[in-house]
Write an enzyme that holds these catalytic residues in place. Structure first.
Site, mmCIF file in Angstrom:
data_model
loop_
_atom_site.group_PDB
_atom_site.id
_atom_site.type_symbol
_atom_site.label_atom_id
_atom_site.label_comp_id
_atom_site.label_asym_id
_atom_site.label_seq_id
_atom_site.Cartn_x
_atom_site.Cartn_y
_atom_site.Cartn_z
ATOM 1 N N GLU A 239 -117.549 28.286 26.507
ATOM 2 C CA GLU A 239 -116.878 28.635 25.192
ATOM 3 C C GLU A 239 -117.163 27.633 24.063
ATOM 4 O OE1 GLU A 239 -112.731 28.232 24.830
ATOM 5 O OE2 GLU A 239 -112.701 26.729 26.339
ATOM 6 N N LYS A 332 -142.098 24.361 36.661
ATOM 7 C CA LYS A 332 -141.468 23.696 38.250
ATOM 8 C C LYS A 332 -141.433 24.982 39.125
ATOM 9 C CE LYS A 332 -138.812 20.026 36.095
ATOM 10 N NZ LYS A 332 -139.354 19.846 34.775
ATOM 11 N N LEU A 373 -138.769 18.329 24.748
ATOM 12 C CA LEU A 373 -138.191 17.297 24.235
ATOM 13 C C LEU A 373 -137.123 17.646 23.344
ATOM 14 C CD1 LEU A 373 -141.166 15.141 23.103
ATOM 15 C CD2 LEU A 373 -139.557 14.303 24.537
ATOM 16 N N THR A 396 -138.606 6.677 35.198
ATOM 17 C CA THR A 396 -138.522 6.931 36.540
ATOM 18 C C THR A 396 -139.617 6.365 37.500
ATOM 19 O OG1 THR A 396 -137.447 9.253 36.102
ATOM 20 C CG2 THR A 396 -138.309 8.752 38.422
#
Length: 552
Positions: A239, A332, A373, A396
């Site tokens: 919402e 992916k 991005l 990472t």
């Protein structure tokens, strides 16, 4: 302030790193014709918070003097001294002599190097940092230590900085840094689009967007609105997100006929009823779960939203005679390692099969692209927050690479693909060369006029479940063909085996339904869902296979 439990540090979460002017404000509340009784308990005054001071000898002395003139002053337990050359007081000493005053100052507990040990040995309620503006690098180093210690801290500008106006730039060590332009961060120009082709596909048509409150969905809504559809239907199950995108479109395109539909697209019957009611000509399906590590922990939710959400919107589109449907996909889905990627590939397979069955009565296609991005939970907002808080940027892995696009560029090229589709295509957007995440982080720091490794550190975590070190923009084992747009290519991906797909969907239906009195997915274990995914998407890599491929 509540009394601090013995032996435990108070952990404040509000106002961390904010400027404290050390001014106590008061207010009076009155009511007409009603007396007010104020009772002050002088026998049990509120306990004094304990504070640690950090600064140079001069600024700490100045701060101590200011605190002595403050009515609600904290109890100062000592100070940590930092000098211009980065050194400090050396070993702890008995006290700091206050300028022009015989009153002894706070005990010197050490320097910046000793700060973690000081905080561990002497828990405090508050740390006050007062360093000159020209010592911002020391302020940032101090902020990192304080954040790591999870202690509440404030910046108190020096009198000199307040008089010079530089104090306004010290709200937090980096909070006033301007936002970074994603185009400059990527380092390549955006692709031009054929506005006439998109206008031909959208103008005077009813366009429905699922996931309209998301990063891509909201940008699609903004782009579509500029091409004069007859009506824009915003579909979103959050919402708050729906309210925001509807408000934004109302502001930018006040004359556009639109409707905001609070709706969960995974509900098949209600989705069919919605499309029957609004009668869209074009459907842009952006609703999906996209967070890779989170979907590893919630495979049922990934299948529910990414597969069954796609299934219900496609079936409703076919039943209502929608002219054109486009699914937002991801790179992916290429040889997926993750649950998210596998569910998106399965959704692609469902659309490919449906496109074969309807013989182009409804033109359907899928558009793959990489990381966006500036989208929610992407590196840009995460790094911006880390930078503002004075901490290190997290990456990472030193060798991890990704393909990147800006949100507007992705939305434009997705609409470009929709306009040129003839049915069943799997499009892959040209995202340029892959970028090492650590290089992107360095560029991000430099665009803030800071120096990587000096002003801002970069720390490495480890790849999380489902993450690859590198990704592909399209199928490695299949050729791609050029289109009329140089940034859009089409993959020669054959449709799935129809019988195998039916069997896979039947297996998921059984897992989803459970028993006659159970809720969706109630009886399904994560292992059973993963087994079904691997059977349905044979190219899905197991973790050990992906690890070997990454090391090869």
């Amino acid at each position: 302030m509540a009394r601090r439990a013995s032996g435990h540090r108070r952990q404040g979460t509000g106002n961390r790193g904010a400027v404290s002017p050390l001014v106590t404000a008061s207010c009076t509340v009155t009511a007409p014709n009603r007396p007010i009784l104020v009772v002050v308990d002088t026998h049990n005054p509120a306990p004094q918070p304990e504070a640690l001071l950090i600064g140079t000898r001069a600024t700490v002395a100045q701060l101590e003097h200011m605190l002595r003139a403050t009515e609600r002053r904290p109890s100062v337990v000592g100070c940590v001294l930092i000098e211009q050359d980065g050194g400090g007081s050396g070993p702890a000493d008995d006290g700091l002599a206050l300028a022009n005053n015989d009153t002894p100052g706070p005990a010197v507990l050490g320097d910046l190097q000793a700060l973690p040990d000081v905080l561990a040995a002497r828990p405090v309620d508050l740390v006050l940092v007062s360093l000159p503006f020209e010592m911002q690098s020391h302020t940032r180093s101090t902020a990192r230590v304080l954040d790591d210690a999870r202690v509440t801290w404030r910046i108190v500008p020096t009198i000199d900085d307040q008089l010079s106006g530089q104090a306004a730039q010290m709200n937090t060590p980096r909070a006033t840094q301007p936002a970074v332009d994603p185009v400059r961060l990527i380092g390549r120009p955006t692709r031009p689009i054929d506005h006439d082709a998109i206008r031909c596909a959208v103008r005077d048509r009813v366009v429905l967007i699922t996931g309209a409150g998301g990063s891509i969905g909201s940008e699609l809504a903004n782009r579509v609105a500029s091409f004069s559809p007859s009506r824009l239907v915003l579909v979103e199950r959050s919402e708050n997100a729906l309210f925001e995108v509807d408000r934004a479109i109302a502001s930018s395109h006040p004359d556009l006929h639109r409707s905001a539909e609070l709706h969960d697209v995974t509900d098949g019957p209600r989705t069919a009823a919605l499309l029957q009611r609004v009668g869209p000509n074009v459907v842009l399906h952006a609703a999906a779960h996209k967070h890779v590590p989170m979907m590893e922990d919630h495979p049922a939710e990934a299948v529910e939203n990414n597969l069954y959400g796609t299934r219900s919107i496609v079936e409703a589109a076919l039943d209502t005679g929608v002219d054109r449907l486009v699914m937002v996909s991801t790179n992916k889905a290429v040889n997926p390692r993750s649950v998210m990627g596998a569910t998106k590939r399965l959704a692609e397979m469902f659309i490919q099969d449906a496109a074969e069955r309807v013989a182009h009565r409804t033109v359907m296609c899928m558009v793959r692209f990489g990381n966006v991005l500036g989208s929610a939970c992407s590196v840009l907002p995460i790094w911006s927050q880390q930078l503002a808080q004075g901490g290190a940027l997290t990456v990472t892995h030193p060798q991890m690479t990704r393909y990147f696009m800006t949100i507007p560029e992705a939305a434009d090229l997705l609409l470009q693909s929709a306009a040129m589709a003839s049915g069943g295509e799997v499009y892959a957007l040209d995202m340029g060369d892959p970028i090492r995440i650590v290089d992107l982080a360095k560029r991000f720091i430099q665009l803030h006029d800071l120096t990587p490794g000096e002003d801002v550190e970069i720390t490495f975590t480890q790849p999380r479940p489902g993450e690859k070190l590198s990704e592909s923009p399209g199928y490695d084992t299949l050729t791609t063909r050029v289109t009329q747009h140089p940034a859009v290519r089409v993959c020669d991906a054959p449709p799935p085996n129809a019988l195998a797909l039916r069997r896979a969907l039947s297996r998921f239906d059984q897992l989803r339904t459970g028993g006659p009195n159970s809720h969706r997915w109630q009886g399904a274990t994560p292992a059973s869902i993963l087994d079904a995914l691997r059977a349905a998407v044979p190219e899905m890599q197991r973790d050990d296979e992906a690890s070997r491929a990454a090391c090869a």
